[in-house]
Write a protein that holds these residues in place. Structure first.
Motif, PDB file in Angstrom:
ATOM      1  N   ILE A  64      17.240 -17.703  -2.334  1.00 29.83           N
ATOM      2  CA  ILE A  64      15.864 -18.173  -2.153  1.00 29.83           C
ATOM      3  C   ILE A  64      15.825 -19.474  -1.353  1.00 29.83           C
ATOM      4  CG2 ILE A  64      15.722 -19.498  -4.312  1.00 29.83           C
ATOM      5  CD1 ILE A  64      12.822 -18.371  -4.561  1.00 29.83           C
ATOM      6  N   GLY A  65      16.867 -20.281  -1.524  1.00 26.73           N
ATOM      7  CA  GLY A  65      16.918 -21.540  -0.786  1.00 26.73           C
ATOM      8  C   GLY A  65      17.098 -21.293   0.707  1.00 26.73           C
ATOM      9  N   ALA A  66      17.934 -20.310   1.035  1.00 28.42           N
ATOM     10  CA  ALA A  66      18.153 -19.979   2.441  1.00 28.42           C
ATOM     11  C   ALA A  66      16.867 -19.446   3.058  1.00 28.42           C
ATOM     12  CB  ALA A  66      19.264 -18.939   2.556  1.00 28.42           C
ATOM     13  N   LEU A  67      16.176 -18.587   2.313  1.00 32.66           N
ATOM     14  CA  LEU A  67      14.926 -18.022   2.821  1.00 32.66           C
ATOM     15  C   LEU A  67      13.894 -19.128   3.023  1.00 32.66           C
ATOM     16  CD1 LEU A  67      13.345 -15.490   3.573  1.00 32.66           C
ATOM     17  CD2 LEU A  67      12.700 -15.252   1.166  1.00 32.66           C
ATOM     18  N   ALA A  68      13.902 -20.078   2.096  1.00 34.04           N
ATOM     19  CA  ALA A  68      12.963 -21.196   2.195  1.00 34.04           C
ATOM     20  C   ALA A  68      13.214 -21.972   3.482  1.00 34.04           C
ATOM     21  CB  ALA A  68      13.107 -22.103   0.981  1.00 34.04           C
ATOM     22  N   LYS A  69      14.489 -22.208   3.780  1.00 33.01           N
ATOM     23  CA  LYS A  69      14.804 -22.964   5.001  1.00 33.01           C
ATOM     24  C   LYS A  69      14.402 -22.182   6.233  1.00 33.01           C
ATOM     25  CE  LYS A  69      18.401 -26.213   3.675  1.00 33.01           C
ATOM     26  NZ  LYS A  69      19.255 -25.835   2.542  1.00 33.01           N
ATOM     27  N   ARG A  70      14.642 -20.888   6.212  1.00 35.38           N
ATOM     28  CA  ARG A  70      14.324 -20.060   7.373  1.00 35.38           C
ATOM     29  C   ARG A  70      12.830 -19.981   7.632  1.00 35.38           C
ATOM     30  NH1 ARG A  70      18.042 -16.791   8.419  1.00 35.38           N
ATOM     31  NH2 ARG A  70      19.337 -17.470  10.108  1.00 35.38           N
ATOM     32  N   THR A  71      12.027 -19.998   6.593  1.00 36.93           N
ATOM     33  CA  THR A  71      10.583 -19.839   6.767  1.00 36.93           C
ATOM     34  C   THR A  71       9.820 -21.155   6.762  1.00 36.93           C
ATOM     35  OG1 THR A  71      10.287 -19.646   4.374  1.00 36.93           O
ATOM     36  CG2 THR A  71      10.581 -17.596   5.606  1.00 36.93           C
ATOM     37  N   GLY A  72      10.446 -22.193   6.220  1.00 35.50           N
ATOM     38  CA  GLY A  72       9.734 -23.466   6.132  1.00 35.50           C
ATOM     39  C   GLY A  72       8.884 -23.541   4.882  1.00 35.50           C
ATOM     40  N   LEU A  73       8.924 -22.489   4.069  1.00 28.33           N
ATOM     41  CA  LEU A  73       8.158 -22.491   2.819  1.00 28.33           C
ATOM     42  C   LEU A  73       8.938 -23.201   1.727  1.00 28.33           C
ATOM     43  CD1 LEU A  73       6.949 -18.767   2.749  1.00 28.33           C
ATOM     44  CD2 LEU A  73       5.471 -20.785   2.835  1.00 28.33           C
ATOM     45  N   ALA A  74       8.234 -23.626   0.677  1.00 31.49           N
ATOM     46  CA  ALA A  74       8.902 -24.227  -0.469  1.00 31.49           C
ATOM     47  C   ALA A  74       9.442 -23.105  -1.339  1.00 31.49           C
ATOM     48  CB  ALA A  74       7.913 -25.062  -1.262  1.00 31.49           C
ATOM     49  N   VAL A  75      10.532 -23.390  -2.003  1.00 26.07           N
ATOM     50  CA  VAL A  75      11.128 -22.405  -2.901  1.00 26.07           C
ATOM     51  C   VAL A  75      10.085 -21.972  -3.934  1.00 26.07           C
ATOM     52  CG1 VAL A  75      12.767 -22.177  -4.807  1.00 26.07           C
ATOM     53  CG2 VAL A  75      13.502 -23.152  -2.617  1.00 26.07           C
ATOM     54  N   SER A  76       9.351 -22.927  -4.442  1.00 29.69           N
ATOM     55  CA  SER A  76       8.346 -22.601  -5.463  1.00 29.69           C
ATOM     56  C   SER A  76       7.271 -21.667  -4.904  1.00 29.69           C
ATOM     57  CB  SER A  76       7.701 -23.882  -5.984  1.00 29.69           C
ATOM     58  OG  SER A  76       7.079 -24.599  -4.946  1.00 29.69           O
ATOM     59  N   ALA A  77       6.959 -21.811  -3.635  1.00 25.42           N
ATOM     60  CA  ALA A  77       5.943 -20.950  -3.028  1.00 25.42           C
ATOM     61  C   ALA A  77       6.448 -19.513  -2.932  1.00 25.42           C
ATOM     62  CB  ALA A  77       5.577 -21.469  -1.643  1.00 25.42           C
ATOM     63  N   ILE A  78       7.724 -19.383  -2.602  1.00 25.40           N
ATOM     64  CA  ILE A  78       8.292 -18.020  -2.498  1.00 25.40           C
ATOM     65  C   ILE A  78       8.291 -17.331  -3.858  1.00 25.40           C
ATOM     66  CG2 ILE A  78      10.351 -16.691  -1.891  1.00 25.40           C
ATOM     67  CD1 ILE A  78      11.010 -18.831   0.185  1.00 25.40           C
ATOM     68  N   ARG A  79       8.626 -18.072  -4.900  1.00 26.80           N
ATOM     69  CA  ARG A  79       8.590 -17.475  -6.238  1.00 26.80           C
ATOM     70  C   ARG A  79       7.159 -17.092  -6.593  1.00 26.80           C
ATOM     71  NH1 ARG A  79      11.656 -21.965  -8.300  1.00 26.80           N
ATOM     72  NH2 ARG A  79      13.889 -21.572  -8.079  1.00 26.80           N
ATOM     73  N   TYR A  80       6.234 -17.962  -6.189  1.00 22.89           N
ATOM     74  CA  TYR A  80       4.820 -17.680  -6.459  1.00 22.89           C
ATOM     75  C   TYR A  80       4.367 -16.413  -5.740  1.00 22.89           C
ATOM     76  CZ  TYR A  80      -0.226 -18.275  -6.633  1.00 22.89           C
ATOM     77  OH  TYR A  80      -1.567 -18.084  -6.827  1.00 22.89           O
ATOM     78  N   TYR A  81       4.782 -16.242  -4.521  1.00 23.89           N
ATOM     79  CA  TYR A  81       4.401 -15.044  -3.764  1.00 23.89           C
ATOM     80  C   TYR A  81       4.969 -13.800  -4.439  1.00 23.89           C
ATOM     81  CZ  TYR A  81       2.875 -18.078   0.033  1.00 23.89           C
ATOM     82  OH  TYR A  81       2.225 -19.019   0.782  1.00 23.89           O
ATOM     83  N   GLU A  82       6.141 -13.943  -5.016  1.00 23.12           N
ATOM     84  CA  GLU A  82       6.721 -12.802  -5.717  1.00 23.12           C
ATOM     85  C   GLU A  82       5.835 -12.453  -6.920  1.00 23.12           C
ATOM     86  OE1 GLU A  82      10.734 -13.363  -6.911  1.00 23.12           O
ATOM     87  OE2 GLU A  82      10.751 -11.593  -8.223  1.00 23.12           O
ATOM     88  N   ALA A  83       5.394 -13.488  -7.630  1.00 25.20           N
ATOM     89  CA  ALA A  83       4.528 -13.257  -8.798  1.00 25.20           C
ATOM     90  C   ALA A  83       3.229 -12.585  -8.369  1.00 25.20           C
ATOM     91  CB  ALA A  83       4.237 -14.584  -9.493  1.00 25.20           C
ATOM     92  N   GLN A  84       2.819 -12.835  -7.131  1.00 25.08           N
ATOM     93  CA  GLN A  84       1.579 -12.240  -6.624  1.00 25.08           C
ATOM     94  C   GLN A  84       1.826 -10.891  -5.969  1.00 25.08           C
ATOM     95  OE1 GLN A  84      -1.234 -13.890  -7.486  1.00 25.08           O
ATOM     96  NE2 GLN A  84       0.367 -15.057  -8.504  1.00 25.08           N
ATOM     97  N   GLY A  85       3.062 -10.425  -6.013  1.00 25.62           N
ATOM     98  CA  GLY A  85       3.360  -9.107  -5.465  1.00 25.62           C
ATOM     99  C   GLY A  85       3.491  -9.029  -3.958  1.00 25.62           C
ATOM    100  N   LEU A  86       3.794 -10.157  -3.302  1.00 28.47           N
ATOM    101  CA  LEU A  86       3.891 -10.144  -1.849  1.00 28.47           C
ATOM    102  C   LEU A  86       5.303  -9.867  -1.359  1.00 28.47           C
ATOM    103  CD1 LEU A  86       1.684 -13.245  -0.990  1.00 28.47           C
ATOM    104  CD2 LEU A  86       1.056 -10.837  -0.917  1.00 28.47           C
ATOM    105  N   ILE A  87       6.261 -10.039  -2.238  1.00 24.23           N
ATOM    106  CA  ILE A  87       7.662  -9.857  -1.836  1.00 24.23           C
ATOM    107  C   ILE A  87       8.471  -9.471  -3.067  1.00 24.23           C
ATOM    108  CG2 ILE A  87       8.291 -12.283  -2.211  1.00 24.23           C
ATOM    109  CD1 ILE A  87       9.909 -12.079   0.438  1.00 24.23           C
TER     110      ILE A  87
END
Lengths: 151, 151
Positions: free
Chosen positions: B9-32
DNA sequence: CCTTGACCTAAAGTTAGGTTTAGAAATTAG
DNA sequence: CTAATTTCTAAACCTAACTTTAGGTCAAGG
């Protein structure tokens, strides 16, 4: 009814279509300043109908309440604003709106080419826009559509 | 590093510029939907970089996360999306954007005439737009710029 | 092995823009 | 005058989209 000592908050709400609670909230945010009658109730000028209408329009344009408050600060404080006064402060909105339309248009014109294509390098991509509202809720860089930093 | 069993998740965060917490949040929202490694940590495909980029762009276009989730549902689930797949689901975004631009342009073209003038009857005014985002947070009619209902 | 840094979950906090609630006081209608 | 509306304040609640915190686990380097 009293002989026109201004509008009550309920009357203003009906005239503008806003909720009474919203009008009180706008006051708390410094967007409107009624006086009080002897009983402590808020009283408004008829010119305030227009003021709140302006607030609603500016919101549709994407301005935040603090921004709208700043724009409204350009109105005269000692007299009822004239059509010229409104025209003057609307200039700022116009610029704001032009910018938003430009951004969205640029985005639209690049949508097919950028999302559809194999484009992975973002610095040159028009979809990489650090403006609009994407900022505000800070969270860092946000490179768009691909392998941004390196690789 | 492990021989490419997906991105952390940290690598993905760096690649996208998103925060790690945002990526987890998107998962909770069913986006990934990442899978988990033996230790329980999230692992992502490289294609997910593009998926999150799409999410960010769609957000700039004004879509909510549930709306974006629905658009993403148009991607194939059994294989990595191709450029054609992305192009296809982008069509909906394009329409959405066209609409927003139309609305804002109409608003802009009427700004001087409507705010600046003595116009107080709103049903005929182009600034009276019940579309855009002005709805959602319900609160009633919202007549704009004047003495709407009667008088 | 041990330490450090990345990751985990759940829950609470944050901002914007309001709405709702509760209990009390002012106004208006009849 | 009395009853029904309105209004008042303060504080809690709401949604969206996240972030922060707390307490604990996993992974990688030396």
């Amino acid at each position: 009814m009293a002989i026109s000592e201004g509008l009550s908050i309920g009357a203003l709400a009906k005239r503008t279509g806003l909720a009474v609670s919203a009008i009180r909230y706008y006051e708390a945010q410094g967007l409107i300043s009624p006086w009080r009658n002897p009983g402590g109730q808020r009283r408004y000028l008829r010119a305030d109908i227009r003021r709140l209408s302006f607030v609603m329009i500016a919101q549709q344009f994407g301005l935040s309440l603090p921004e709208i408050r700043d724009v409204l600060a350009g109105l005269p404080g000692n007299r009822t604003p004239t059509p010229q006064d409104w025209k003057r402060i609307s200039k700022g909105l116009r610029a704001h709106l032009d910018q938003r339309i430009d951004t969205l248009t640029r985005l639209r014109d690049n949508l097919d080419g950028c999302i559809g294509c194999g484009c992975l390098s973002l610095p040159k991509c028009a979809l990489y826009n650090p403006d609009d509202r994407a900022k505000s809720k800070g969270s860092g860089p946000r490179y768009l559509m691909g392998d941004a930093p390196d690789d």
